[in-house]
Enzyme design. Structure first.
Site, PDB file in Angstrom:
ATOM      1  N   HIS A   1      16.970 -37.548  -4.902  1.00 21.47           N
ATOM      2  CA  HIS A   1      16.373 -38.296  -4.398  1.00 21.47           C
ATOM      3  C   HIS A   1      15.084 -38.006  -4.157  1.00 21.47           C
ATOM      4  O   HIS A   1      14.503 -37.751  -3.428  1.00 21.47           O
ATOM      5  CB  HIS A   1      16.898 -37.571  -3.129  1.00 21.47           C
ATOM      6  CG  HIS A   1      18.261 -37.765  -2.716  1.00 21.47           C
ATOM      7  ND1 HIS A   1      18.486 -39.218  -2.344  1.00 21.47           N
ATOM      8  CD2 HIS A   1      19.182 -36.902  -2.925  1.00 21.47           C
ATOM      9  CE1 HIS A   1      20.047 -39.152  -2.140  1.00 21.47           C
ATOM     10  NE2 HIS A   1      20.273 -37.604  -2.362  1.00 21.47           N
TER      11      HIS A   1
ATOM     12  N   GLU B   1       8.493 -15.257 -10.263  1.00 18.49           N
ATOM     13  CA  GLU B   1       7.610 -13.852  -9.763  1.00 18.49           C
ATOM     14  C   GLU B   1       7.017 -13.022 -11.048  1.00 18.49           C
ATOM     15  O   GLU B   1       5.817 -12.639 -10.697  1.00 18.49           O
ATOM     16  CB  GLU B   1       7.963 -13.599  -8.579  1.00 18.49           C
ATOM     17  CG  GLU B   1       9.263 -12.511  -8.954  1.00 18.49           C
ATOM     18  CD  GLU B   1      10.144 -11.648  -7.858  1.00 18.49           C
ATOM     19  OE1 GLU B   1      11.114 -12.026  -7.457  1.00 18.49           O
ATOM     20  OE2 GLU B   1       9.364 -11.240  -7.253  1.00 18.49           O
TER      21      GLU B   1
ATOM     22  N   GLU C   1      17.494 -18.020  -6.390  1.00 23.94           N
ATOM     23  CA  GLU C   1      16.897 -16.993  -6.495  1.00 23.94           C
ATOM     24  C   GLU C   1      16.634 -16.785  -7.491  1.00 23.94           C
ATOM     25  O   GLU C   1      15.628 -16.222  -8.551  1.00 23.94           O
ATOM     26  CB  GLU C   1      18.825 -15.447  -6.328  1.00 23.94           C
ATOM     27  CG  GLU C   1      18.483 -14.211  -6.491  1.00 23.94           C
ATOM     28  CD  GLU C   1      16.977 -13.609  -6.007  1.00 23.94           C
ATOM     29  OE1 GLU C   1      16.686 -14.442  -4.938  1.00 23.94           O
ATOM     30  OE2 GLU C   1      16.655 -12.839  -6.366  1.00 23.94           O
TER      31      GLU C   1
ATOM     32  N   TRP D   1      -2.426  -2.285  -1.825  1.00 27.93           N
ATOM     33  CA  TRP D   1      -2.589  -3.548  -2.093  1.00 27.93           C
ATOM     34  C   TRP D   1      -3.832  -4.658  -1.184  1.00 27.93           C
ATOM     35  O   TRP D   1      -3.506  -4.576  -0.083  1.00 27.93           O
ATOM     36  CB  TRP D   1      -1.219  -4.335  -1.764  1.00 27.93           C
ATOM     37  CG  TRP D   1      -0.684  -5.694  -1.603  1.00 27.93           C
ATOM     38  CD1 TRP D   1      -0.580  -6.755  -3.005  1.00 27.93           C
ATOM     39  CD2 TRP D   1      -0.581  -6.719  -1.118  1.00 27.93           C
ATOM     40  NE1 TRP D   1       0.730  -7.921  -2.651  1.00 27.93           N
ATOM     41  CE2 TRP D   1      -0.431  -7.989  -1.637  1.00 27.93           C
ATOM     42  CE3 TRP D   1      -0.875  -7.232   0.470  1.00 27.93           C
ATOM     43  CZ2 TRP D   1       0.160  -9.367  -0.959  1.00 27.93           C
ATOM     44  CZ3 TRP D   1      -0.893  -8.014   0.602  1.00 27.93           C
ATOM     45  CH2 TRP D   1      -0.665  -9.126   0.081  1.00 27.93           C
TER      46      TRP D   1
ATOM     47  N   LYS E   1      13.587 -15.475  -8.974  1.00 28.29           N
ATOM     48  CA  LYS E   1      12.875 -14.802 -10.645  1.00 28.29           C
ATOM     49  C   LYS E   1      11.818 -14.503 -11.313  1.00 28.29           C
ATOM     50  O   LYS E   1      11.368 -13.541 -11.241  1.00 28.29           O
ATOM     51  CB  LYS E   1      14.441 -13.902 -10.852  1.00 28.29           C
ATOM     52  CG  LYS E   1      15.585 -12.852 -10.357  1.00 28.29           C
ATOM     53  CD  LYS E   1      14.712 -11.873  -9.813  1.00 28.29           C
ATOM     54  CE  LYS E   1      14.007 -11.483  -8.491  1.00 28.29           C
ATOM     55  NZ  LYS E   1      13.959 -11.421  -7.406  1.00 28.29           N
TER      56      LYS E   1
ATOM     57  N   CYS F   1       0.539  -1.555  -0.043  1.00 30.21           N
ATOM     58  CA  CYS F   1       0.010   0.083  -0.241  1.00 30.21           C
ATOM     59  C   CYS F   1       0.792   1.344  -0.221  1.00 30.21           C
ATOM     60  O   CYS F   1       1.912   0.909   0.641  1.00 30.21           O
ATOM     61  CB  CYS F   1      -1.286   0.354   0.997  1.00 30.21           C
ATOM     62  SG  CYS F   1      -1.887  -1.239   1.418  1.00 30.21           S
TER      63      CYS F   1
ATOM     64  N   LYS G   1       5.849  -4.533  -3.954  1.00 33.47           N
ATOM     65  CA  LYS G   1       7.239  -4.496  -2.825  1.00 33.47           C
ATOM     66  C   LYS G   1       6.598  -4.213  -1.481  1.00 33.47           C
ATOM     67  O   LYS G   1       6.145  -2.853  -1.117  1.00 33.47           O
ATOM     68  CB  LYS G   1       8.108  -3.357  -4.086  1.00 33.47           C
ATOM     69  CG  LYS G   1       9.733  -3.726  -3.029  1.00 33.47           C
ATOM     70  CD  LYS G   1      10.145  -2.686  -5.109  1.00 33.47           C
ATOM     71  CE  LYS G   1      12.111  -2.909  -4.521  1.00 33.47           C
ATOM     72  NZ  LYS G   1      12.566  -4.499  -5.028  1.00 33.47           N
TER      73      LYS G   1
ATOM     74  N   ARG H   1       4.052  -0.660  -4.737  1.00 34.44           N
ATOM     75  CA  ARG H   1       3.560  -1.221  -3.068  1.00 34.44           C
ATOM     76  C   ARG H   1       2.173  -1.927  -3.175  1.00 34.44           C
ATOM     77  O   ARG H   1       2.181  -2.245  -2.415  1.00 34.44           O
ATOM     78  CB  ARG H   1       4.119   0.393  -2.139  1.00 34.44           C
ATOM     79  CG  ARG H   1       5.221   0.804  -1.830  1.00 34.44           C
ATOM     80  CD  ARG H   1       5.246   1.993  -0.934  1.00 34.44           C
ATOM     81  NE  ARG H   1       4.656   1.284   0.195  1.00 34.44           N
ATOM     82  CZ  ARG H   1       5.792   0.765   0.829  1.00 34.44           C
ATOM     83  NH1 ARG H   1       6.800   1.614   1.093  1.00 34.44           N
ATOM     84  NH2 ARG H   1       5.497   0.541   2.407  1.00 34.44           N
TER      85      ARG H   1
ATOM     86  N   ASN I   1      -2.424   2.143   5.454  1.00 32.49           N
ATOM     87  CA  ASN I   1      -1.206   0.729   5.363  1.00 32.49           C
ATOM     88  C   ASN I   1      -0.912   0.318   6.834  1.00 32.49           C
ATOM     89  O   ASN I   1      -1.494   0.250   7.883  1.00 32.49           O
ATOM     90  CB  ASN I   1      -0.060   1.329   5.044  1.00 32.49           C
ATOM     91  CG  ASN I   1       0.872   0.691   4.465  1.00 32.49           C
ATOM     92  OD1 ASN I   1       0.676  -1.110   4.748  1.00 32.49           O
ATOM     93  ND2 ASN I   1       2.122   0.448   4.399  1.00 32.49           N
ATOM     94  N   GLY I   2      -1.114  -1.903   6.574  1.00 32.98           N
ATOM     95  CA  GLY I   2      -1.125  -2.082   7.782  1.00 32.98           C
ATOM     96  C   GLY I   2      -2.710  -3.540   7.649  1.00 32.98           C
ATOM     97  O   GLY I   2      -3.472  -2.973   7.061  1.00 32.98           O
TER      98      GLY I   2
HETATM   99  C1  F6R Z   1      11.971 -10.752  -4.655  1.00 29.81           C
HETATM  100  C2  F6R Z   1      11.736  -9.973  -3.595  1.00 29.81           C
HETATM  101  C3  F6R Z   1      10.967 -10.062  -2.460  1.00 29.81           C
HETATM  102  C4  F6R Z   1      11.519  -9.715  -1.239  1.00 29.81           C
HETATM  103  C5  F6R Z   1      11.209  -9.727  -0.048  1.00 29.81           C
HETATM  104  C6  F6R Z   1      11.831  -9.027   1.207  1.00 29.81           C
HETATM  105  O1  F6R Z   1      11.761 -10.272  -6.214  1.00 29.81           O
HETATM  106  O2  F6R Z   1      11.830  -9.326  -3.931  1.00 29.81           O
HETATM  107  O3  F6R Z   1      10.795 -11.810  -2.160  1.00 29.81           O
HETATM  108  O4  F6R Z   1      13.355 -10.454  -1.008  1.00 29.81           O
HETATM  109  O5  F6R Z   1       9.744  -9.481  -0.042  1.00 29.81           O
HETATM  110  O6  F6R Z   1      12.361  -8.517   1.246  1.00 29.81           O
HETATM  111  P1  F6R Z   1      13.080  -6.740   1.637  1.00 29.81           P
HETATM  112  O7  F6R Z   1      14.313  -7.440   1.346  1.00 29.81           O
HETATM  113  O8  F6R Z   1      12.528  -5.422   1.756  1.00 29.81           O
HETATM  114  O9  F6R Z   1      13.062  -7.363   2.842  1.00 29.81           O
END
Ligand code: F6R
Length: 598
Positions: free
Chosen positions: A494, A478, A471, A74, A475, A2, A593, A27, A100-101
């Site tokens: 396994h 997502e 990782e 969000w 990537k 948010c 994010k 966000r 937000n929250g």
């Molecule tokens: C994936 C991604 C998320 C963040 C996770 C932690 O590309 O960005 O998996 O890594 O939400 O976020 P931070 O680093 O802000 O604590």
């Protein structure tokens, strides 16, 4: 999660709100809304969908006012639609609120308000706060907001305006981020400093329990007992252009390309022995009994990389923990342990809770974070800033690289027994190495062509390469919505080997010279089952190159640096596959994010 923006000052609020929301859309992007008050009336406009829908709706509208608030959502409570979008209002439309929250006790509050004949339009927890504000109104917005906030359980950044007190905004926070931007005769509010950086670089990061009263472009800060408090103004040295796409189609792409430049900043001033930029000295680091690396998502994957380095140089056990799990079990954390918490945003709720747990148990907490002044940076005993600039793409790229390099720098400084086979001089060459690696893009674009119509992709690697594979898989899934899974290469037999058939894409990361033969044997196993193998490795790995269908050669370098740069082809694979599938790269479905909820 948010996005929040607010404005009080001599200018018209609407254009400032829309510009701020555009910078905050990462966000949350399932709906957006604004409220502008001219003192006697509040105009609220909100729309389901991305911000463009709201922008179009408002295109020819002139909404004049003295104060304004805006929100990108969000969804947590209630599906994304116009009604559930913020701002919310009370029954007589006297208050407008954005939030937000999560208000955990909203259901009980709602039930009680319903029994008193108040009514509700939305399914949100936020509307309950709006109605409660009108019920508890005592003639002063600051007092009323604080009184209502005292009844709330959960987390919030709340921003409220009302027709009952002219030209006033009151905002407060508990666990969710809120930043006050201090301009000349004007004040801004945002959930993230990047949203208002074009107006001011002077920011106050509100503490938990802080409330701010904003009136005619000036502000006063209070605690929950209405005692005035002072908070330091911090100068944010990010450039506005860093939070812009600068001609690129996607933030993620721009952020991949700028990695050489930003890593220069991560290492700057940190390559000399005893650099003051290294928050924990070599001597201090030797004293810990155990290290806990705690993080979420991409940051957790970065922690998997750090584990091997710290174990090697300090000779103590290192446990890498998912913050969301760690906080709900009873880990045996000692007073003499070091907690390393890793986070781009510094606002991830689970990582914050895990940090509290580490601190309660008496361990020293070192935060590796990117966002200056963020909650984790303020909670931690020591801070190592990544300095990679604002990361806007939801899929983390440059921050992840910064986390790898940050941990390497710490390990190198703590390496009193010279166990790491990398010199400061080698690390100094990293930006050039990254620049070289970025040249693989065209080759990767062709590889992406062969993957993008697939349903499942497997990533394998051993040791540090496994951390990178994890990782790479995250990537890809997502942003492209393909099923992607990472496996330690030796684990295939396994169970998961059963899924490999003719044409299944397997992406192999093989930067670690000493594990090459073992990894190559695992590749033989999948080749024998018909897999389509794409390997990323060094120029000297002929055996692996010969059995792979495609081989991406990394520039020659030291082994650890080789592993670090291997993430670049993996980032490009995710980007180009998602692009070919036509997906919304910067705003992947269901994600946002900065995960400030549990
Ligand atoms: C994936 C991604 C998320 C963040 C996770 C932690 O590309 O960005 O998996 O890594 O939400 O976020 P931070 O680093 O802000 O604590």
């Amino acid at each position: 999660m948010c996005g929040i923006v607010g404005y009080s000052g001599p200018k018209e609020p609407l254009p400032i709100l829309i510009a701020g929301l555009s910078r905050l859309e990462y966000r949350g992007y399932d709906s957006a809304g604004i409220a502008v008050s001219d003192g006697s009336e509040i105009t609220i406009e909100k729309k389901e969908g991305k911000l463009d829908v709201l922008k179009e709706h408002l295109a020819d509208r002139k909404i004049n006012g003295n104060v304004g608030i805006g929100h990108t959502r969000w969804a947590t409570h209630g599906v994304p639609n116009d009604v559930n979008a913020h701002p919310h209002s009370d029954n007589s439309q006297d208050f407008a609120i954005i939030h937000n929250g999560i208000i955990e006790n909203y259901a009980e509050m709602k039930e009680s308000l319903l029994s008193e004949n108040y009514s509700f339009k939305s399914d949100t927890d936020t509307e309950v706060v709006a109605v409660e504000l009108s019920k508890q109104w005592n003639g002063n917005l600051l007092e009323t907001v604080i009184n209502v906030a005292k009844d709330l359980e959960g987390t919030y950044a709340l921003v409220v305006t009302t027709t009952k007190q002219e030209n006033t905004i009151v905002a407060g926070r508990m666990m969710s981020p809120l930043v006050l931007g201090v301009g000349e005769g004007e004040v801004f509010l945002a959930s993230d400093s990047a949203a208002i950086l074009e107006h001011t670089n002077k920011m106050i990061f509100l503490e938990n329990g802080d409330f701010v009263e904003i009136h005619d472009g000036s502000y006063r800060l209070f605690d929950t007992e209405l005692k005035e408090v002072e908070r330091e103004i911090q100068i944010i040295d990010w450039e506005v252009s860093e939070a812009e796409k600068s001609g690129h189609e996607h933030f993620m792409y721009k952020e991949i390309l700028e990695q050489a430049e930003v890593i220069e900043r991560t290492i700057n001033g940190r390559l000399e022995e005893d650099s003051v930029e290294i928050p924990i000295s070599k001597e201090q680091a030797q004293k810990y009994d155990k290290i806990w690396i705690v993080a979420c998502g991409t940051a957790y994957h970065a922690g998997l990389f750090g584990k091997d380095l710290f174990e090697k140089v300090l000779g103590v056990p290192v446990s890498v923990e998912l913050a969301s799990e760690f906080r709900y079990r009873e880990p045996i954390v000692g007073k003499n342990d070091l907690g390393i918490v890793i986070s781009q945003s510094g606002e991830t709720m689970d990582t914050i809770a895990a940090t509290e747990l580490l601190k309660e148990n008496g361990s020293h907490v070192l935060a590796l974070v990117n966002v200056v002044g963020s909650s984790l940076a303020r909670m931690a005993d020591s801070v190592f800033y990544l300095h990679v600039g604002p990361e806007i793409g939801v899929a983390s790229t440059k921050a992840y690289l910064g986390m790898l390099v940050g941990q390497l720098l710490l390990a190198k400084h703590w390496d009193s027994k010279k166990k790491l086979d990398v010199s400061f001089e080698d690390i100094k060459g990293l930006p050039v190495l990254i620049e070289e690696t970025l040249k693989c893009e065209q080759e990767i674009n062709e590889i992406a062509e062969s993957i993008y119509k697939q349903n499942d992709v497997y990533f394998i690697g051993r040791g540090l390469d496994y951390a990178l594979a994890a990782e790479g898989a995250l990537k890809l899934k997502e942003i492209s919505y393909l099923h992607a899974e990472a496996l330690a290469a030796g684990e295939l037999k396994h169970g998961t080997l059963a899924l490999i058939e003719e044409g299944t894409p397997i992406i192999v990361t093989a930067s670690q010279y000493h594990l090459l033969d073992k990894t190559t044997s695992n590749v033989q196993e999948v080749k024998a089952r018909g897999a389509d193998v794409i390997a990323i490795g060094n120029s000297s790995s002929e055996k692996l190159e010969n059995i792979s269908d495609r081989y991406v050669t990394l520039p020659d370098s030291n082994e650890i640096l080789s592993t670090i740069i291997s993430i670049i082809p993996l980032q490009f694979i995710a980007y180009h596959v998602a692009n070919k599938r036509g997906e919304s790269i910067d705003q992947p479905r269901n994600l946002a994010k900065s995960v400030t909820v549990e």
